[in-house]
Design a protein around this motif. Structure first.
Motif, PDB file in Angstrom:
ATOM      1  N   HIS A 150     -35.550  -2.188  -8.139  1.00  0.00           N
ATOM      2  CA  HIS A 150     -35.113  -3.187  -9.110  1.00  0.00           C
ATOM      3  C   HIS A 150     -35.183  -2.624 -10.520  1.00  0.00           C
ATOM      4  CE1 HIS A 150     -35.913  -7.422 -11.022  1.00  0.00           C
ATOM      5  NE2 HIS A 150     -34.735  -6.951 -11.348  1.00  0.00           N
ATOM      6  N   HIS A 151     -36.293  -1.994 -10.870  1.00  0.00           N
ATOM      7  CA  HIS A 151     -36.449  -1.391 -12.192  1.00  0.00           C
ATOM      8  C   HIS A 151     -35.419  -0.290 -12.412  1.00  0.00           C
ATOM      9  CE1 HIS A 151     -40.216  -3.587 -12.289  1.00  0.00           C
ATOM     10  NE2 HIS A 151     -40.519  -3.105 -13.476  1.00  0.00           N
ATOM     11  N   ALA A 152     -35.231   0.558 -11.405  1.00  0.00           N
ATOM     12  CA  ALA A 152     -34.299   1.683 -11.545  1.00  0.00           C
ATOM     13  C   ALA A 152     -32.879   1.197 -11.770  1.00  0.00           C
ATOM     14  CB  ALA A 152     -34.364   2.566 -10.302  1.00  0.00           C
ATOM     15  N   PHE A 153     -32.482   0.145 -11.052  1.00  0.00           N
ATOM     16  CA  PHE A 153     -31.144  -0.402 -11.251  1.00  0.00           C
ATOM     17  C   PHE A 153     -30.996  -0.975 -12.652  1.00  0.00           C
ATOM     18  CE2 PHE A 153     -28.492  -4.190 -11.474  1.00  0.00           C
ATOM     19  CZ  PHE A 153     -27.259  -3.664 -11.119  1.00  0.00           C
ATOM     20  N   THR A 154     -31.996  -1.735 -13.089  1.00  0.00           N
ATOM     21  CA  THR A 154     -31.918  -2.367 -14.403  1.00  0.00           C
ATOM     22  C   THR A 154     -31.850  -1.337 -15.511  1.00  0.00           C
ATOM     23  OG1 THR A 154     -33.155  -4.273 -13.554  1.00  0.00           O
ATOM     24  CG2 THR A 154     -33.090  -3.995 -15.946  1.00  0.00           C
TER      25      THR A 154
ATOM     26  N   ASN B 231     -28.873 -13.386 -13.882  1.00  0.00           N
ATOM     27  CA  ASN B 231     -28.662 -13.068 -12.467  1.00  0.00           C
ATOM     28  C   ASN B 231     -27.582 -11.988 -12.319  1.00  0.00           C
ATOM     29  OD1 ASN B 231     -29.387 -13.503  -9.741  1.00  0.00           O
ATOM     30  ND2 ASN B 231     -27.598 -14.799  -9.422  1.00  0.00           N
ATOM     31  N   TRP B 232     -27.768 -10.917 -13.035  1.00  0.00           N
ATOM     32  CA  TRP B 232     -26.759  -9.839 -13.145  1.00  0.00           C
ATOM     33  C   TRP B 232     -26.455  -9.241 -11.771  1.00  0.00           C
ATOM     34  CZ3 TRP B 232     -27.768  -4.320 -15.323  1.00  0.00           C
ATOM     35  CH2 TRP B 232     -26.545  -3.701 -15.622  1.00  0.00           C
ATOM     36  N   VAL B 233     -25.188  -9.257 -11.385  1.00  0.00           N
ATOM     37  CA  VAL B 233     -24.688  -8.822 -10.070  1.00  0.00           C
ATOM     38  C   VAL B 233     -25.637  -9.240  -8.943  1.00  0.00           C
ATOM     39  CG1 VAL B 233     -23.199  -6.965 -10.859  1.00  0.00           C
ATOM     40  CG2 VAL B 233     -25.585  -6.436 -10.454  1.00  0.00           C
ATOM     41  N   GLY B 234     -26.078 -10.492  -9.024  1.00  0.00           N
ATOM     42  CA  GLY B 234     -26.923 -11.048  -7.977  1.00  0.00           C
ATOM     43  C   GLY B 234     -28.369 -10.634  -8.039  1.00  0.00           C
TER      44      GLY B 234
ATOM     45  N   ASP C 165     -30.056   7.431 -14.050  1.00  0.00           N
ATOM     46  CA  ASP C 165     -29.143   8.551 -14.313  1.00  0.00           C
ATOM     47  C   ASP C 165     -28.674   8.524 -15.767  1.00  0.00           C
ATOM     48  OD1 ASP C 165     -27.796   6.175 -13.768  1.00  0.00           O
ATOM     49  OD2 ASP C 165     -26.059   7.173 -12.890  1.00  0.00           O
ATOM     50  N   LEU C 166     -28.425   7.314 -16.300  1.00  0.00           N
ATOM     51  CA  LEU C 166     -28.004   7.212 -17.703  1.00  0.00           C
ATOM     52  C   LEU C 166     -29.142   7.594 -18.634  1.00  0.00           C
ATOM     53  CD1 LEU C 166     -26.011   3.859 -17.686  1.00  0.00           C
ATOM     54  CD2 LEU C 166     -25.211   6.166 -17.191  1.00  0.00           C
TER      55      LEU C 166
ATOM     56  N   LEU D 279     -43.318 -10.037 -27.439  1.00  0.00           N
ATOM     57  CA  LEU D 279     -42.008  -9.408 -27.543  1.00  0.00           C
ATOM     58  C   LEU D 279     -41.086 -10.062 -26.525  1.00  0.00           C
ATOM     59  CD1 LEU D 279     -43.138  -5.655 -27.483  1.00  0.00           C
ATOM     60  CD2 LEU D 279     -42.782  -7.102 -29.507  1.00  0.00           C
ATOM     61  N   PHE D 280     -39.859 -10.358 -26.941  1.00  0.00           N
ATOM     62  CA  PHE D 280     -38.858 -10.830 -25.981  1.00  0.00           C
ATOM     63  C   PHE D 280     -37.951  -9.651 -25.648  1.00  0.00           C
ATOM     64  CE2 PHE D 280     -34.918 -12.569 -24.450  1.00  0.00           C
ATOM     65  CZ  PHE D 280     -35.309 -13.629 -23.639  1.00  0.00           C
ATOM     66  N   LEU D 281     -38.003  -9.216 -24.391  1.00  0.00           N
ATOM     67  CA  LEU D 281     -37.214  -8.083 -23.918  1.00  0.00           C
ATOM     68  C   LEU D 281     -36.010  -8.597 -23.142  1.00  0.00           C
ATOM     69  CD1 LEU D 281     -40.120  -5.908 -22.427  1.00  0.00           C
ATOM     70  CD2 LEU D 281     -39.352  -6.034 -24.806  1.00  0.00           C
ATOM     71  N   THR D 282     -34.841  -8.052 -23.422  1.00  0.00           N
ATOM     72  CA  THR D 282     -33.659  -8.432 -22.641  1.00  0.00           C
ATOM     73  C   THR D 282     -33.876  -8.117 -21.167  1.00  0.00           C
ATOM     74  OG1 THR D 282     -32.257  -8.045 -24.557  1.00  0.00           O
ATOM     75  CG2 THR D 282     -31.165  -8.083 -22.411  1.00  0.00           C
ATOM     76  N   HIS D 283     -34.645  -7.072 -20.892  1.00  0.00           N
ATOM     77  CA  HIS D 283     -34.947  -6.664 -19.515  1.00  0.00           C
ATOM     78  C   HIS D 283     -36.474  -6.628 -19.333  1.00  0.00           C
ATOM     79  CE1 HIS D 283     -30.780  -5.221 -19.706  1.00  0.00           C
ATOM     80  NE2 HIS D 283     -31.137  -4.423 -20.694  1.00  0.00           N
TER      81      HIS D 283
END
Length: 305
Positions: free
Chosen positions: A277-281, A10-13, A285-286, A212-216
């Motif tokens: 949601h995808h873009a934040f995760t 639940n990263w930053v809500g 920019d990075l 596959l287990f993906l962290t995201h």
């Protein structure tokens, strides 16, 4: 009992952004990628709901040392001084002394570093178990094979559970939330390499996992199709980054153009809310900054040949 549990940090809500995996087998408890320190309270709540505490964990297995994957490791060791932390040899120095890692992160997130990642504590050297790839680890009755899988990061490894046919691949196979329709790359600086990444794809597929287990975030099915689609988008994004760099006045303008075009692609397939949601995760920019650095390094190498 042999069990694998997805823990949503639940990263930053934001649910379904960062996942840890709790592995239980023969009375042994291990976590793959415990997440950032900012979600440490959530991690402890997950453990409590399973009748566990940090003091009952035996091992933390890191795919790599980026803060959204490994940042809580030092806090876990502080609570459980006997905890073993498995990490690739190139990442180990930054777990012992995270100052350079944090300084680099502060340049990328100058205003939101603590909100996103919390306080990253060092891990004592004696708690580290150094990996290079090729090891076979035993936890209770579970065996995990370790493979070196760089591309996203030079210090990235993946863990393979042959009995369960699961590959825990961190960020090597990109971001795909809940096995959804869109797979996007995470390509942050400083050391992504599309050429090296190909070897990691081959290493994963050679072990024939069924999931596959993906962290995201969470499980992705049909690994061969998943990796094929991810490879196409990874190269497409590299071409997109090269295109906007050629047509923009400077890198700042190129970054803005890249983010806008990538966001538009995702909105077309996912809709505005899920694209956000995808873009934040992923941190679009990075991803651009990492691709731009990769393209510069590749051009410099080609110029010297």
């Amino acid at each position: 009992m042999s069990d694998i549990t997805i823990l949503d940090m639940n990263w930053v809500g934001r649910p379904h952004s960062v996942a840890a995996a709790l592995l239980e087998s023969g009375g042994h408890h291990a976590i793959i990628d415990p997440g950032p320190e900012s979600t440490y309270a959530t991690l402890r709540e997950h453990l409590h709901s399973r009748g566990l505490s940090a003091a009952q964990l035996d091992a933390v297995l890191l795919t790599h040392i980026h803060l959204d994957h490994a940042g809580a490791s030092g806090s876990l060791v502080r609570e459980n001084p006997r905890l073993a932390v498995y990490v690739h040899t190139l990442g180990a120095p930054h777990m012992i002394d995270p100052s350079r890692l944090l300084a680099s992160a502060a340049r990328l997130w100058p205003d939101t570093l603590h909100q996103l990642f919390g306080e990253t504590l060092p891990v004592p050297k004696e708690n580290l178990r150094i990996l290079e790839g090729g090891e076979m680890l035993t936890f209770g009755t579970r065996k995990l094979e370790v493979a070196y899988t760089p591309g996203h990061a030079s210090h990235h490894v993946s863990y393979f559970d042959a009995a369960e046919e699961i590959a825990f691949v961190g960020d090597t196979a990109g971001i795909r939330i809940d096995n959804g329709p869109y797979i996007l790359p995470a390509t942050p600086p400083p050391d992504i390499s599309l050429e090296i990444w190909e070897n990691s794809f081959a290493a994963i597929l050679a072990r024939r996992p069924s999931r596959l287990f993906l962290t995201h975030f969470s499980y992705a099915g049909n690994p061969a199709e998943h990796i094929d689609e991810f490879r196409r988008r990874l190269h497409h994004w590299a071409e997109l980054a090269a295109d906007v760099l050629r047509s923009s006045a400077d890198e700042a303008q190129a970054k803005q153009a890249f983010v806008a075009r990538a966001q538009a692609e995702m909105q077309e397939q996912l809709g505005a809310e899920e694209a956000d949601h995808h873009a934040f995760t992923a941190g679009l920019d990075l991803s651009f900054l990492g691709l731009a650095r990769y393209l510069r390094k590749r051009a410099e190498a080609e110029a010297t040949v």
